[in-house]
Motif scaffolding. Structure first.
Motif, mmCIF file in Angstrom:
data_model
loop_
_atom_site.group_PDB
_atom_site.id
_atom_site.type_symbol
_atom_site.label_atom_id
_atom_site.label_comp_id
_atom_site.label_asym_id
_atom_site.label_seq_id
_atom_site.Cartn_x
_atom_site.Cartn_y
_atom_site.Cartn_z
ATOM 1 N N SER A 182 -2.607 1.547 5.210
ATOM 2 C CA SER A 182 -2.027 1.767 4.349
ATOM 3 C C SER A 182 -2.470 1.177 2.869
ATOM 4 C CB SER A 182 -0.667 1.020 4.389
ATOM 5 O OG SER A 182 0.561 1.137 3.411
ATOM 6 N N ARG A 183 -3.302 0.044 2.996
ATOM 7 C CA ARG A 183 -3.861 -0.474 1.676
ATOM 8 C C ARG A 183 -5.269 0.189 1.350
ATOM 9 N NH1 ARG A 183 -2.343 -6.554 1.134
ATOM 10 N NH2 ARG A 183 -0.380 -6.669 2.636
ATOM 11 N N GLY A 184 -5.532 1.248 2.126
ATOM 12 C CA GLY A 184 -6.656 2.223 1.468
ATOM 13 C C GLY A 184 -7.993 2.147 2.461
ATOM 14 N N CYS A 185 -7.856 1.264 3.542
ATOM 15 C CA CYS A 185 -8.999 1.153 4.310
ATOM 16 C C CYS A 185 -9.239 2.406 4.963
ATOM 17 C CB CYS A 185 -9.056 0.167 5.404
ATOM 18 S SG CYS A 185 -10.510 -0.115 6.342
ATOM 19 N N ASN A 186 -10.265 3.106 4.976
ATOM 20 C CA ASN A 186 -10.655 4.547 5.879
ATOM 21 C C ASN A 186 -11.521 4.157 7.053
ATOM 22 O OD1 ASN A 186 -9.568 6.212 3.602
ATOM 23 N ND2 ASN A 186 -11.185 5.306 2.128
ATOM 24 N N GLN A 215 -8.042 7.693 9.298
ATOM 25 C CA GLN A 215 -8.435 6.471 8.962
ATOM 26 C C GLN A 215 -8.546 5.713 10.269
ATOM 27 O OE1 GLN A 215 -5.296 6.927 5.661
ATOM 28 N NE2 GLN A 215 -6.308 4.923 5.197
ATOM 29 N N GLY A 270 0.646 -1.110 -0.171
ATOM 30 C CA GLY A 270 0.035 0.131 -0.302
ATOM 31 C C GLY A 270 0.919 1.095 -0.186
ATOM 32 N N LYS A 271 0.190 2.370 0.617
ATOM 33 C CA LYS A 271 0.814 3.859 0.510
ATOM 34 C C LYS A 271 2.199 3.467 1.195
ATOM 35 C CE LYS A 271 0.120 8.439 2.000
ATOM 36 N NZ LYS A 271 -0.853 9.280 2.646
ATOM 37 N N MET A 324 -2.546 9.374 8.528
ATOM 38 C CA MET A 324 -3.618 8.783 8.339
ATOM 39 C C MET A 324 -4.336 8.741 9.802
ATOM 40 S SD MET A 324 -1.957 4.993 7.430
ATOM 41 C CE MET A 324 -0.910 4.217 8.462
ATOM 42 N N ASP A 348 -13.799 -4.996 -1.042
ATOM 43 C CA ASP A 348 -12.993 -3.572 -1.343
ATOM 44 C C ASP A 348 -12.547 -2.838 0.122
ATOM 45 O OD1 ASP A 348 -12.165 -1.384 -2.458
ATOM 46 O OD2 ASP A 348 -13.908 -0.292 -2.779
ATOM 47 N N ALA A 375 -11.119 -0.243 0.589
ATOM 48 C CA ALA A 375 -11.345 1.357 0.733
ATOM 49 C C ALA A 375 -12.597 1.716 1.093
ATOM 50 C CB ALA A 375 -11.231 1.870 -0.726
ATOM 51 N N SER A 376 -13.665 0.558 0.821
ATOM 52 C CA SER A 376 -14.942 0.869 1.506
ATOM 53 C C SER A 376 -15.605 0.200 2.867
ATOM 54 C CB SER A 376 -16.098 0.897 0.375
ATOM 55 O OG SER A 376 -16.026 -0.272 -0.357
#
Length: 199
Positions: free
Chosen positions: A66-70, A97, A7-8, A94, A44, A46-47
């Protein structure tokens, strides 16, 4: 020390103070775990919302972020550890998040029954926790709407501990560490915890 796998912040190393008594999930086991999550479950990130129980110093929580989970919710009793997660999330840009809840996991689960459901619930309790407490933990998570219908509960434990439960889908062993995967209860399976479950 642990490493964010992907991830990021891929390959970012996180070092905790030397006086912390922690047992972060090994990089090897964590990489295998996230490979299973990504390949087996149609989620997903992120969602998705995540509940990380016994979060320690945030190895799993920060990996999800880091993998986009908010929506990552970390529950950790130790004040130094929970503070470390909060500070590290802020350092890695983050803080929105990762929400850190300082407190006892069992009290958190009893207090927040049926309030919020998550796609992914992860728990990494102390390896020396009594087996009956593992049973209580599983019951509290599955019987109180913590796992969404398309979600999964993942419990990390010593490989020598053999768990049995009707919702148990699979157990994957990585040396001394194993991950057991539980499906959520069906609607007609949901029951109130009885007095034994309250410990």
């Amino acid at each position: 020390m642990y490493r964010i796998i992907s991830g990021k912040w891929k390959s970012k190393r996180i070092a905790a103070p030397k006086n912390f008594e922690v047992r972060p999930t090994t990089d090897f086991a964590k990489e295998a775990l996230f490979s299973i999550i990504e390949n087996r479950y149609n989620l997903d990130l992120a969602s998705s919302s995540v509940l990380d129980l016994f979060a320690g110093i945030g190895s799993i929580s920060l990996e999800f972020a880091s993998r986009g989970c908010n929506d990552v919710n970390s529950v950790e009793l130790n004040a130094k550890h929970s503070g470390f997660i909060h500070a590290t999330a802020a350092e890695l840009e983050m803080p929105m998040q990762v929400k850190v809840h300082r407190g006892d996991v069992f009290e958190f689960l009893k207090k927040n029954r049926n309030r919020k459901s998550y796609e992914i619930v992860v728990a990494d309790p102390p390896f020396d926790m009594e087996e009956k407490k593992y049973d209580e933990l599983i019951s509290l998570v599955l019987n109180n709407d913590y796992v969404k219908g398309n979600g999964v509960f993942i419990l990390e434990h010593q490989s020598r501990m053999k768990l049995q439960h009707p919702n148990l889908l699979d157990t994957r062993k990585y040396g001394n560490v194993s991950f057991s995967f539980f499906k959520p209860n069906e609607d007609d399976d949901k029951v109130e915890d009885d007095d034994r479950d309250q410990g």
